[in-house]
Design a protein around this motif. Structure first.
Motif, mmCIF file in Angstrom:
data_model
loop_
_atom_site.group_PDB
_atom_site.id
_atom_site.type_symbol
_atom_site.label_atom_id
_atom_site.label_comp_id
_atom_site.label_asym_id
_atom_site.label_seq_id
_atom_site.Cartn_x
_atom_site.Cartn_y
_atom_site.Cartn_z
ATOM 1 N N THR A 284 23.289 48.158 46.707
ATOM 2 C CA THR A 284 24.327 47.305 46.093
ATOM 3 C C THR A 284 25.477 46.435 46.886
ATOM 4 O OG1 THR A 284 24.662 49.217 44.818
ATOM 5 C CG2 THR A 284 25.742 47.432 44.269
ATOM 6 N N ILE A 285 25.304 44.775 46.149
ATOM 7 C CA ILE A 285 25.402 44.145 47.269
ATOM 8 C C ILE A 285 26.659 42.991 46.330
ATOM 9 C CG2 ILE A 285 26.007 42.061 48.347
ATOM 10 C CD1 ILE A 285 24.376 44.460 49.431
ATOM 11 N N GLY A 286 28.307 43.644 45.997
ATOM 12 C CA GLY A 286 28.954 43.528 44.716
ATOM 13 C C GLY A 286 29.591 41.993 45.023
ATOM 14 N N GLU A 287 30.578 41.661 44.269
ATOM 15 C CA GLU A 287 31.429 40.363 44.621
ATOM 16 C C GLU A 287 31.871 40.343 45.858
ATOM 17 O OE1 GLU A 287 31.342 37.936 42.788
ATOM 18 O OE2 GLU A 287 29.960 38.801 40.934
ATOM 19 N N GLY A 288 32.583 39.345 46.124
ATOM 20 C CA GLY A 288 33.147 38.978 48.025
ATOM 21 C C GLY A 288 31.985 39.551 48.628
ATOM 22 N N SER A 289 31.191 39.673 48.729
ATOM 23 C CA SER A 289 30.741 40.064 49.938
ATOM 24 C C SER A 289 29.611 38.769 50.911
ATOM 25 C CB SER A 289 29.461 40.462 49.703
ATOM 26 O OG SER A 289 29.301 42.063 48.943
#
Length: 521
Positions: A284-289
């Motif tokens: 899971t790649i979330g916000e702000g990555s």
């Protein structure tokens, strides 16, 4: 009590003072008043709740105990620490004398020095707090939990682990302006670390290694989750010419948000995270990555479910045959990699799962020869190119728009599990009704929280699904009742179950079978 470490930076004409937070004293706490043996009451003083007074007995290990910066303590009697030992000076223990028990914390609250040789029990914690420029000696020990909380860290340091198992979690809370590395090794040498718990990165910078030693090899065997919510978590921060760094994820998921990840290894593809579970794992790649490089390999037998996550940066991505990549992105496989500059390899016979909630296309980035193809999207999926399916086309939900046709290979078949095709297929081989009773291995296995049990019935009828312990005692009834012919899935949640080995048994009027499953924590 408060301790401040002062470092004079003469070249800049500056004074930097790093002070750890105050720790409130409680009645019964111990601290040293002199150097000597642990068992000597005379070297200790105890807090009454109002003042420090001379101790009448040595600490048992259940208290909060501080060894002050001017003092040295030799552990001359067996001590089991279940409280907190804060070392600002020197604590020396010969092998077998000091045990960090369940709930016990050894806090290294100084720069340099040494960590005492100890037996680290399940539930014990190494808490690094005072390191600034020099790593402590005796670092290579089989800890249970490790916490990095060194806000004054000004030099990149390594924990030097090799050939040890970390039984629990690693938590990175703060690394100041520098980085902590898990390990290091000499040129042409190898370092191996096993982690059984989860890895958390909240703030600061953490990586496997930061060496430039030629042909060095680093291997991490990991059986838990990676949860990154801030800072910098990278596979490699060393140039490492000719060497490799490999982090094997055998169990657990990888979530990443509000953080940066990099890879500095000079060997192309030489540093990577390898998803290696025989079952489903999630990335899971979330916000702000900030994905400068997140190199990934997915082994055969592993399903990597990515949901709506996208990759970016110069890291490689390698999907082996018989591995499965799942996506919920409308643009399908191509949308995952549109911002990736590294090499992407999707082998023939690799599988793909489309499980979004809005219409999806498979995209031309998917190979033209695939293994399993899973359609699990009520909004529908459209095939983007002529495709040969050599595994099972599982139609779980929604319509597969096969206006652009697919071909079933010699071993290809279609399993109708709630979904459908827009157009029939000339050489269709249906597998929605198994010819015989089938009980598949649960997946994932081993598992931590949830696992799925799948079985197939050639005819409808009464079914009983039960869970047993190794002694044959019934633990839980998972299902009892009528099931139609076809394939069925049941979800088992770990809940209050204790870790261990169990058996699940599926019985019908005509057949019965059992398989083993393993619950871990």
């Amino acid at each position: 009590m408060k301790r401040c470490v002062t470092a004079s930076l003469l070249t800049l004409g500056l004074m930097v003072i790093a002070c750890p937070p105050l720790r409130a004293q409680s009645a019964g706490d111990y601290r040293t008043r002199d150097s000597g043996n642990w068992s000597q009451a005379s070297i200790w003083e105890r807090f009454t709740g109002a003042a420090w007074t001379a101790a009448t007995s040595a600490p048992t290990g259940a208290e909060t105990i501080t060894v002050r910066s001017t003092d040295s303590v030799f552990v001359d009697v067996p001590v089991t620490l279940t409280g907190r030992l804060i070392n600002q000076g020197i604590v020396h223990a010969e092998a077998g004398r000091l045990t960090i028990g369940n709930g016990g914390v050894y806090q290294h609250d100084r720069d340099g020095g040494k960590i005492p040789i100890a037996t680290w029990s399940e539930g014990a914690t190494l808490h690094l707090t005072g390191v600034v420029a020099q790593a402590p000696a005796n670092r290579n020990q089989p800890y249970y939990h490790i916490i990095f909380e060194t806000p004054a860290l000004a030099s990149n340091l390594n924990l030097g682990l090799d050939n040890v198992t970390i039984g629990g979690d690693i938590r990175v809370l703060d690394t100041g302006t520098a980085r902590w590395y898990l390990t290091t090794t000499a040129a042409y040498d190898t370092a191996v670390v096993t982690i059984n718990g989860d890895v958390y990165v909240e703030k600061g910078a953490f990586a496997v290694q930061g060496t430039s030693n030629a042909y060095s090899t680093f291997i991490v065997h990991h059986y838990g989750n990676i949860i990154v919510t801030g800072g910098n978590f990278s596979i490699s921060r060393g140039s490492q010419p000719g060497g490799t760094t490999t982090w094997y994820l055998y169990e657990g998921d990888f979530s990443f948000a509000n953080a940066t990840t990099q890879s500095s290894t000079a060997t192309p593809g030489g540093a990577k995270f390898v998803f290696a579970k025989q079952g489903t794992q999630r990335l899971t790649i979330g916000e702000g990555s900030n994905l400068q490089a997140l190199p990934i390999e997915v082994l055969s037998g592993t399903t990597l479910e990515m949901g709506e996550s996208r990759l970016a940066g110069s890291g490689i991505f390698y999907l082996h045959a018989d591995a499965v990549l799942g996506t919920a992105l409308p643009g399908g496989v191509a949308a995952i990699f549109e911002n990736v500059t590294g090499q992407v390899t999707l082998e023939d016979e690799s599988g793909y799962a489309f499980n979004g909630s809005v219409p999806q296309v498979t995209s031309t980035r998917m190979p033209t020869v695939v293994g399993d193809l899973i359609i699990d999207n009520p909004a529908g999926v459209k095939l983007s190119q002529e495709t040969t399916i050599n595994g099972v086309l599982r139609l779980k939900a929604g319509v597969l728009d096969n206006s652009i046709p697919f071909t079933l290979g010699p071993n290809g078949s279609i399993s109708y599990e709630g979904g459908s095709l827009l157009y029939p297929v000339a050489n269709e081989t249906r597998s929605e009704l198994p010819q015989t009773f089938v009980l598949e291995q649960n997946y994932p296995n081993p598992f931590r929280r949830v696992t799925t049990i799948r079985f197939g019935l050639p005819t409808s009828g009464y079914v009983s699904v039960k869970l047993y312990d190794l002694l044959g005692k019934e633990v839980q009834t998972l299902f009892e009742g009528y099931k139609p012919a076809g394939f069925h899935e049941l979800t088992l949640e770990a809940g209050p179950l204790s870790p261990g080995v169990y058996w699940y048994r599926v019985q019908t009027a005509q057949s019965a079978a059992a398989r083993q499953l393993v619950l871990i924590r």
